[in-house]
Motif scaffolding. Structure first.
Motif, PDB file in Angstrom:
ATOM      1  N   LEU A   1      44.852  42.720  53.924  1.00  0.00           N
ATOM      2  CA  LEU A   1      45.731  42.935  52.773  1.00  0.00           C
ATOM      3  C   LEU A   1      45.191  42.226  51.525  1.00  0.00           C
ATOM      4  O   LEU A   1      45.260  42.758  50.410  1.00  0.00           O
ATOM      5  CB  LEU A   1      47.147  42.440  53.102  1.00  0.00           C
ATOM      6  CG  LEU A   1      47.892  43.250  54.167  1.00  0.00           C
ATOM      7  CD1 LEU A   1      49.130  42.504  54.649  1.00  0.00           C
ATOM      8  CD2 LEU A   1      48.269  44.629  53.635  1.00  0.00           C
ATOM      9  N   GLU A   2      44.628  41.039  51.716  1.00  0.00           N
ATOM     10  CA  GLU A   2      44.039  40.297  50.593  1.00  0.00           C
ATOM     11  C   GLU A   2      42.852  41.063  50.006  1.00  0.00           C
ATOM     12  O   GLU A   2      42.661  41.109  48.784  1.00  0.00           O
ATOM     13  CB  GLU A   2      43.573  38.908  51.058  1.00  0.00           C
ATOM     14  CG  GLU A   2      44.680  37.969  51.480  1.00  0.00           C
ATOM     15  CD  GLU A   2      45.434  37.379  50.295  1.00  0.00           C
ATOM     16  OE1 GLU A   2      44.913  37.444  49.168  1.00  0.00           O
ATOM     17  OE2 GLU A   2      46.547  36.876  50.505  1.00  0.00           O
ATOM     18  N   LEU A   3      42.046  41.674  50.891  1.00  0.00           N
ATOM     19  CA  LEU A   3      40.879  42.424  50.424  1.00  0.00           C
ATOM     20  C   LEU A   3      41.294  43.685  49.673  1.00  0.00           C
ATOM     21  O   LEU A   3      40.579  44.147  48.785  1.00  0.00           O
ATOM     22  CB  LEU A   3      39.980  42.788  51.606  1.00  0.00           C
ATOM     23  CG  LEU A   3      39.295  41.608  52.306  1.00  0.00           C
ATOM     24  CD1 LEU A   3      38.544  42.081  53.546  1.00  0.00           C
ATOM     25  CD2 LEU A   3      38.340  40.907  51.353  1.00  0.00           C
ATOM     26  N   VAL A   4      42.447  44.240  50.010  1.00  0.00           N
ATOM     27  CA  VAL A   4      42.966  45.398  49.278  1.00  0.00           C
ATOM     28  C   VAL A   4      43.469  44.971  47.901  1.00  0.00           C
ATOM     29  O   VAL A   4      43.232  45.634  46.894  1.00  0.00           O
ATOM     30  CB  VAL A   4      44.094  46.083  50.078  1.00  0.00           C
ATOM     31  CG1 VAL A   4      44.832  47.098  49.201  1.00  0.00           C
ATOM     32  CG2 VAL A   4      43.530  46.761  51.313  1.00  0.00           C
ATOM     33  N   MET A   5      44.157  43.828  47.859  1.00  0.00           N
ATOM     34  CA  MET A   5      44.783  43.376  46.611  1.00  0.00           C
ATOM     35  C   MET A   5      43.767  42.929  45.570  1.00  0.00           C
ATOM     36  O   MET A   5      43.945  43.171  44.370  1.00  0.00           O
ATOM     37  CB  MET A   5      45.753  42.216  46.897  1.00  0.00           C
ATOM     38  CG  MET A   5      47.014  42.632  47.602  1.00  0.00           C
ATOM     39  SD  MET A   5      48.199  41.285  47.672  1.00  0.00           S
ATOM     40  CE  MET A   5      47.350  40.120  48.724  1.00  0.00           C
ATOM     41  N   GLY A   6      42.690  42.264  46.027  1.00  0.00           N
ATOM     42  CA  GLY A   6      41.719  41.708  45.072  1.00  0.00           C
ATOM     43  C   GLY A   6      41.158  42.733  44.103  1.00  0.00           C
ATOM     44  O   GLY A   6      41.306  42.610  42.885  1.00  0.00           O
ATOM     45  N   PRO A   7      40.516  43.802  44.614  1.00  0.00           N
ATOM     46  CA  PRO A   7      39.973  44.814  43.699  1.00  0.00           C
ATOM     47  C   PRO A   7      41.056  45.521  42.886  1.00  0.00           C
ATOM     48  O   PRO A   7      40.836  45.904  41.740  1.00  0.00           O
ATOM     49  CB  PRO A   7      39.269  45.796  44.642  1.00  0.00           C
ATOM     50  CG  PRO A   7      39.006  45.025  45.892  1.00  0.00           C
ATOM     51  CD  PRO A   7      40.135  44.072  46.012  1.00  0.00           C
ATOM     52  N   THR A   8      42.235  45.712  43.499  1.00  0.00           N
ATOM     53  CA  THR A   8      43.297  46.418  42.778  1.00  0.00           C
ATOM     54  C   THR A   8      43.679  45.661  41.510  1.00  0.00           C
ATOM     55  O   THR A   8      43.748  46.227  40.424  1.00  0.00           O
ATOM     56  CB  THR A   8      44.542  46.588  43.675  1.00  0.00           C
ATOM     57  OG1 THR A   8      44.173  47.326  44.837  1.00  0.00           O
ATOM     58  CG2 THR A   8      45.636  47.329  42.928  1.00  0.00           C
ATOM     59  N   CYS A   9      43.908  44.362  41.654  1.00  0.00           N
ATOM     60  CA  CYS A   9      44.407  43.604  40.498  1.00  0.00           C
ATOM     61  C   CYS A   9      43.319  43.384  39.457  1.00  0.00           C
ATOM     62  O   CYS A   9      43.577  43.481  38.256  1.00  0.00           O
ATOM     63  CB  CYS A   9      45.011  42.277  40.941  1.00  0.00           C
ATOM     64  SG  CYS A   9      43.818  41.067  41.546  1.00  0.00           S
ATOM     65  N   SER A  10      42.091  43.095  39.898  1.00  0.00           N
ATOM     66  CA  SER A  10      41.071  42.681  38.932  1.00  0.00           C
ATOM     67  C   SER A  10      40.187  43.818  38.445  1.00  0.00           C
ATOM     68  O   SER A  10      39.533  43.684  37.422  1.00  0.00           O
ATOM     69  CB  SER A  10      40.197  41.576  39.523  1.00  0.00           C
ATOM     70  OG  SER A  10      39.549  42.031  40.691  1.00  0.00           O
ATOM     71  N   ILE A  11      40.140  44.940  39.170  1.00  0.00           N
ATOM     72  CA  ILE A  11      39.292  46.057  38.756  1.00  0.00           C
ATOM     73  C   ILE A  11      40.132  47.212  38.216  1.00  0.00           C
ATOM     74  O   ILE A  11      39.894  47.710  37.117  1.00  0.00           O
ATOM     75  CB  ILE A  11      38.401  46.537  39.922  1.00  0.00           C
ATOM     76  CG1 ILE A  11      37.452  45.407  40.353  1.00  0.00           C
ATOM     77  CG2 ILE A  11      37.602  47.756  39.510  1.00  0.00           C
ATOM     78  CD1 ILE A  11      36.598  45.753  41.555  1.00  0.00           C
ATOM     79  N   VAL A  12      41.141  47.628  38.961  1.00  0.00           N
ATOM     80  CA  VAL A  12      41.962  48.763  38.536  1.00  0.00           C
ATOM     81  C   VAL A  12      42.694  48.451  37.237  1.00  0.00           C
ATOM     82  O   VAL A  12      42.575  49.187  36.249  1.00  0.00           O
ATOM     83  CB  VAL A  12      42.969  49.158  39.634  1.00  0.00           C
ATOM     84  CG1 VAL A  12      43.991  50.149  39.081  1.00  0.00           C
ATOM     85  CG2 VAL A  12      42.235  49.758  40.813  1.00  0.00           C
ATOM     86  N   TYR A  13      43.443  47.351  37.214  1.00  0.00           N
ATOM     87  CA  TYR A  13      44.252  47.058  36.032  1.00  0.00           C
ATOM     88  C   TYR A  13      43.406  46.672  34.828  1.00  0.00           C
ATOM     89  O   TYR A  13      43.792  46.920  33.689  1.00  0.00           O
ATOM     90  CB  TYR A  13      45.284  45.972  36.351  1.00  0.00           C
ATOM     91  CG  TYR A  13      46.446  46.484  37.173  1.00  0.00           C
ATOM     92  CD1 TYR A  13      47.313  47.438  36.660  1.00  0.00           C
ATOM     93  CD2 TYR A  13      46.671  46.043  38.465  1.00  0.00           C
ATOM     94  CE1 TYR A  13      48.383  47.929  37.410  1.00  0.00           C
ATOM     95  CE2 TYR A  13      47.721  46.521  39.238  1.00  0.00           C
ATOM     96  CZ  TYR A  13      48.578  47.466  38.688  1.00  0.00           C
ATOM     97  OH  TYR A  13      49.624  47.954  39.437  1.00  0.00           O
ATOM     98  N   GLU A  14      42.234  46.095  35.079  1.00  0.00           N
ATOM     99  CA  GLU A  14      41.372  45.735  33.949  1.00  0.00           C
ATOM    100  C   GLU A  14      40.885  46.979  33.209  1.00  0.00           C
ATOM    101  O   GLU A  14      40.622  46.934  32.007  1.00  0.00           O
ATOM    102  CB  GLU A  14      40.168  44.919  34.463  1.00  0.00           C
ATOM    103  CG  GLU A  14      39.409  44.158  33.379  1.00  0.00           C
ATOM    104  CD  GLU A  14      38.401  45.014  32.662  1.00  0.00           C
ATOM    105  OE1 GLU A  14      38.196  44.786  31.451  1.00  0.00           O
ATOM    106  OE2 GLU A  14      37.823  45.919  33.298  1.00  0.00           O
ATOM    107  N   ASN A  15      40.810  48.095  33.913  1.00  0.00           N
ATOM    108  CA  ASN A  15      40.313  49.334  33.318  1.00  0.00           C
ATOM    109  C   ASN A  15      41.427  50.231  32.783  1.00  0.00           C
ATOM    110  O   ASN A  15      41.154  51.351  32.346  1.00  0.00           O
ATOM    111  CB  ASN A  15      39.480  50.106  34.337  1.00  0.00           C
ATOM    112  CG  ASN A  15      38.076  49.559  34.473  1.00  0.00           C
ATOM    113  OD1 ASN A  15      37.193  49.875  33.688  1.00  0.00           O
ATOM    114  ND2 ASN A  15      37.877  48.695  35.464  1.00  0.00           N
TER     115      ASN A  15
END
Length: 832
Positions: free
Chosen positions: A667-681
């Protein structure tokens, strides 16, 4: 490269190579720390890394080798993600550093060229002008009205006038500021051999103060870590009391600790700021400190200068007034002797090699009216630098025959004050100044003096000047400036013009540019004669400030800050330095900005395009909004992980260890890219530049927004626990129950990602927002959870069971309902 107007050829390419080999380059000593080792050290001391290592050790101790190896793999994966994020941030910062490196004007191969300061070598011939920082130690070869401030080296902040005939006073040192004039010097020491290099001082060593948002994030993470430690001890204690199994209890305690720790928040903050700065750089806006990105979205007042910011900075000598004939003449009509004398005198009062746009225009005008170019026949005898309030300057030239020219120019008021004109004549001149200014001309007075001896007066004001007339320069407003002003006004940002020009000229240009102003302009001297209360009122309400000098500019900035405004200030000259440094957002011009202005500022407009400031504010608002979305997402999704792990253990439900560390780490590995990559773009939300600025003190952690995240998290928790109880009620075994809960939580994570793309617009609107990475990340997440549930090898390892279509339908429905309710809240907000 440009033609070399100076009598120095500089080094050849061969000499440059030899000098570099023998003496090195001009780079100051750099940090010897290995960047990779530093990154590895930071990764190995992160709490999540330590928790994973501990879990791995326990799994191996219990003989559960597959779980132990999985945790080792997770360590590598988490570290790789951390390295990737760190690399993205550092690359962005390195690119910014390369762009903010100072440039020097150097004569090489008998050509003028600009190159980075670090590339200078011993023996180079360097040209330095007012407002620049001296890039290396050297011996002066030529000076014009040249003075420096060496406070960086000596600690004594006063002006030193240099002298070619003095051994010590004929030298310059790296880090000193050129206070006035122009000089040419030969480099005698570079890099660590320079005086600055030996002392080891550098402005870059000063650590910027942390912003309110940074401090709040640090405090929040620390509090969450403390809560995690407390819950870890409670869970460990309860399990140990029930089972008397130290390692098994410790593993359950570490599971909850991993679920509590919000290590994604500081990573997201650093990534958003660094990548935001890089995006701005790609638009031609250099952010020297990434913290400025946070401040941009809060700007409430932008103070701008006139010349080159509102106007095109293309000074043309457009109109002259000839005192002798009482004529106003346009370009092309300057044929009379009196007109030629006026233009020639204005040229002689300028620098021999001009760098100011108005002085360049005067030299060009002289070339068109002079039958014979007399400049090579005269030598500089004495000079008086630009000084006084209002300012003026005087140059003295003489030829071999003894003919002398004493030429002065500057603010007309200054020259009139020291002229031989009658009061009636002065009144007539003032009327002519007003006529010029109303048309938007930048006006200078021109005068000539006679002096027989060589013991020149100490002050130029002691000459008796014969007033020759006025020269009017026209610098039209930029074509897009009215549109830029409208963007700022629509965004709720006040604009104020702060300029050294006179009131009538500034008011005329402001009117042409559709600048909003309800009060008449106020001058610097008028402002400082007011009482503190009157000053504060004028600064708050007035929009145009003229005839400004450093103290008055600084007063405006500090007063606006005292009034809790977030202030941006544009500038390019030496006298803008204090105000640029004092402003929340100091904005220097990349092309025409002095080195001291660039050093004092926090942001540089590469091509001097003020319209980029609107883009910068929009970017600041976008980055802050997206960071807030990311962090609220992190908080919301951590709550169900924590409670789903903790409640079955605490309440003693049928299957207390519904999640193990392997599930939490997934779950942590799913959340990391979501918060820092998806929302940043995520793109800028519509109408974001139609909203008033947010107060800088307001952050994502205010009570209302935090409450929303908590409620979202609790609703998802209800969904996961409903799936748990539904499975129990239907007699599912532990693996199938775990699968129902796990799938519900992962799918809720996907739906939350979509819903939280806006806290105002509906999900149907945000689905039209362009974000290619969103589709990729969600696709990968769904693929992974499908593989974990339906591929036997993965399902066995994660202790999951395949779901039937009705069971999957329940998980999808519950996860959807636990998130989609927020659309109703957003609908109410839009109606309000």
């Amino acid at each position: 490269m440009a033609v070399n107007p100076y009598p120095f050829p500089g080094l050849t390419d061969t000499q440059i190579d030899v000098s570099r080999q023998q003496n090195g380059s001009n780079a100051l000593q750099k940090s010897e720390n290995d960047a990779w080792w530093q990154a590895l050290k930071e990764a190995a001391t992160e709490p999540m890394f330590l928790l994973l290592v501990t879990c791995s050790v326990i799994y191996f101790s219990l003989g559960e080798l597959s779980e132990g190896f999985f945790m080792l793999g997770a360590i590598l994966l988490v570290s790789a993600i951390s390295f990737y994020q760190d690399s993205r941030s550092k690359k962005a910062l390195e690119a910014l550093k390369a762009f903010t490196q100072s440039a020097a004007t150097v004569i090489r191969n008998n050509q003028l060229t600009e190159l980075p300061v670090d590339e200078l070598v011993m023996g180079d011939t360097v040209v330095i002008s007012e407002g620049e920082l001296i890039p290396a130690d050297g011996k002066l070869l030529q000076i014009n009205d040249f003075s420096v401030n060496e406070s960086l080296l000596t600690g004594e902040a006063f002006t030193i006038y240099k002298d070619l005939h003095s051994e010590e006073n004929g030298r310059v040192y790296r880090g000193a500021l050129v206070q006035s004039g122009q000089g040419i010097f030969e480099v005698t020491a570079v890099g660590k051999q320079s005086k600055l290099g030996k002392i080891g001082q550098s402005l870059s060593e000063i650590q910027p103060e942390k912003t309110p948002l940074q401090r709040q994030i640090e405090n929040f993470v620390k509090k969450m870590a403390a809560v995690g430690l407390l819950i870890f001890l409670v869970i460990w204690g309860i399990n140990y009391m029930q089972s008397r199994d130290v390692l098994g209890s410790l593993l359950k305690g570490l599971t909850i600790a991993m679920s509590v720790l919000p290590e994604e928040i500081p990573v997201a903050f650093a990534s958003f700021m660094a990548l935001g700065a890089r995006r701005l750089m790609q638009q031609g806006i250099i952010v020297k400190q990434t913290q400025t990105v946070e401040t941009l979205g809060s700007a409430t007042v932008i103070c701008t200068d006139k010349t080159g910011t509102i106007t095109e900075n293309k000074m043309e000598l457009h109109r002259i007034f000839v005192m002798q004939t009482n004529e106003v003449l346009k370009a092309g009509d300057w044929t009379s002797d009196a007109a030629k004398q006026l233009i020639s005198t204005a040229m002689w009062a300028s620098e021999p090699v001009p760098f100011d746009p108005m002085e360049k225009a005067l030299h060009q005008a002289y070339q068109t009216i002079a039958p014979v170019d007399e400049r090579p026949q005269f030598r500089f005898v004495h000079e008086y630098p630009l000084s006084g309030k209002p300012p003026m300057m005087t140059h003295i030239f003489e030829n071999e025959a003894g003919k002398r020219i004493i030429a002065g120019k500057g603010a007309p008021e200054a020259l009139l004050k020291h002229s031989t004109l009658s009061e009636e004549q002065k009144l007539s001149i003032h009327q002519q100044i007003s006529d010029f200014a109303v048309e938007g001309f930048r006006v200078l007075g021109v005068a000539q003096a006679e002096y027989p001896g060589n013991d020149f007066p100490k002050n130029q004001q002691d000459f008796k000047f014969r007033f020759l007339g006025l020269v009017g320069f026209y610098d039209p407003p930029k074509k897009n400036i009215a549109k830029v002003f409208k963007q700022f006004y629509d965004a709720g940002i006040q604009l104020k013009i702060i300029t050294g020009d006179n009131s009538l000229t500034t008011a005329a240009i402001a009117k042409q540019a559709h600048f909003k102003s309800n009060l008449p302009p106020i001058t610097g001297e008028e402002l400082l004669t007011l009482s503190p209360e009157e000053q504060a009122d004028k600064i708050s309400k007035a929009s145009i400030f003229t005839r400004m000098f450093p103290e008055a500019k600084l007063k405006i900035i500090t007063t606006l800050k005292d009034q809790h405004q977030i202030v941006g200030m544009t500038g390019d000259g030496v006298n803008d330095g204090p105000a640029l440094k004092a402003a929340h957002i100091g904005i220097a011009m990349g092309k025409r900005g002095s080195e001291i202005a660039k050093q004092a500022s926090s942001l540089i407009l590469v091509d001097d395009d003020f319209s980029k400031m609107a883009d910068a504010v929009a970017m600041g608002r976008k980055i802050y909004t997206n960071l807030k979305k990311a962090i609220q997402y992190i908080i919301s999704i951590h709550i169900p992980i924590i409670l789903t792990v903790a409640l079955p253990l605490i309440l003693g439900w049928v299957y207390p260890a519904i999640f193990t560390p392997v599930h939490v780490i997934f779950l942590e590995l799913v959340m990391g890219p979501t918060c820092s990559i998806v929302y940043e773009n995520e793109p800028l939300e519509r109408n974001a530049m139609k909203q008033p600025p947010r107060p800088l003190s307001t952050t994502f952690l205010n009570l209302k927004e935090l409450s929303i995240s908590l409620i979202q998290g609790l609703m998802i928790t209800l969904g996961t626990l409903f799936s748990y109880q539904y499975a129990i009620a239907n007699g599912y075994d532990e693996n199938l129950t775990r699968t129902m809960v796990f799938t519900t939580l992962v799918l809720a994570n996907v739906f939350l990602t979509l819903v939280n793309r806006s806290f105002r617009e509906s999900v149907f609107t945000t689905l039209r927002y362009k974000n290619d990475l969103l589709v990729g990340i969600i696709g990968i997440t769904l693929f992974m959870v499908t593989a974990l549930v339906y591929i036997p090898a993965f399902a066995s390892f994660f202790k999951l069971s395949p779901l039937s279509l009705p069971q999957l339908g329940i998980a999808v429905s519950v996860s959807f309902l636990s998130v989609i309710w927020f659309e109703g809240y957003k609908w109410v907000r839009r109606k309000e």
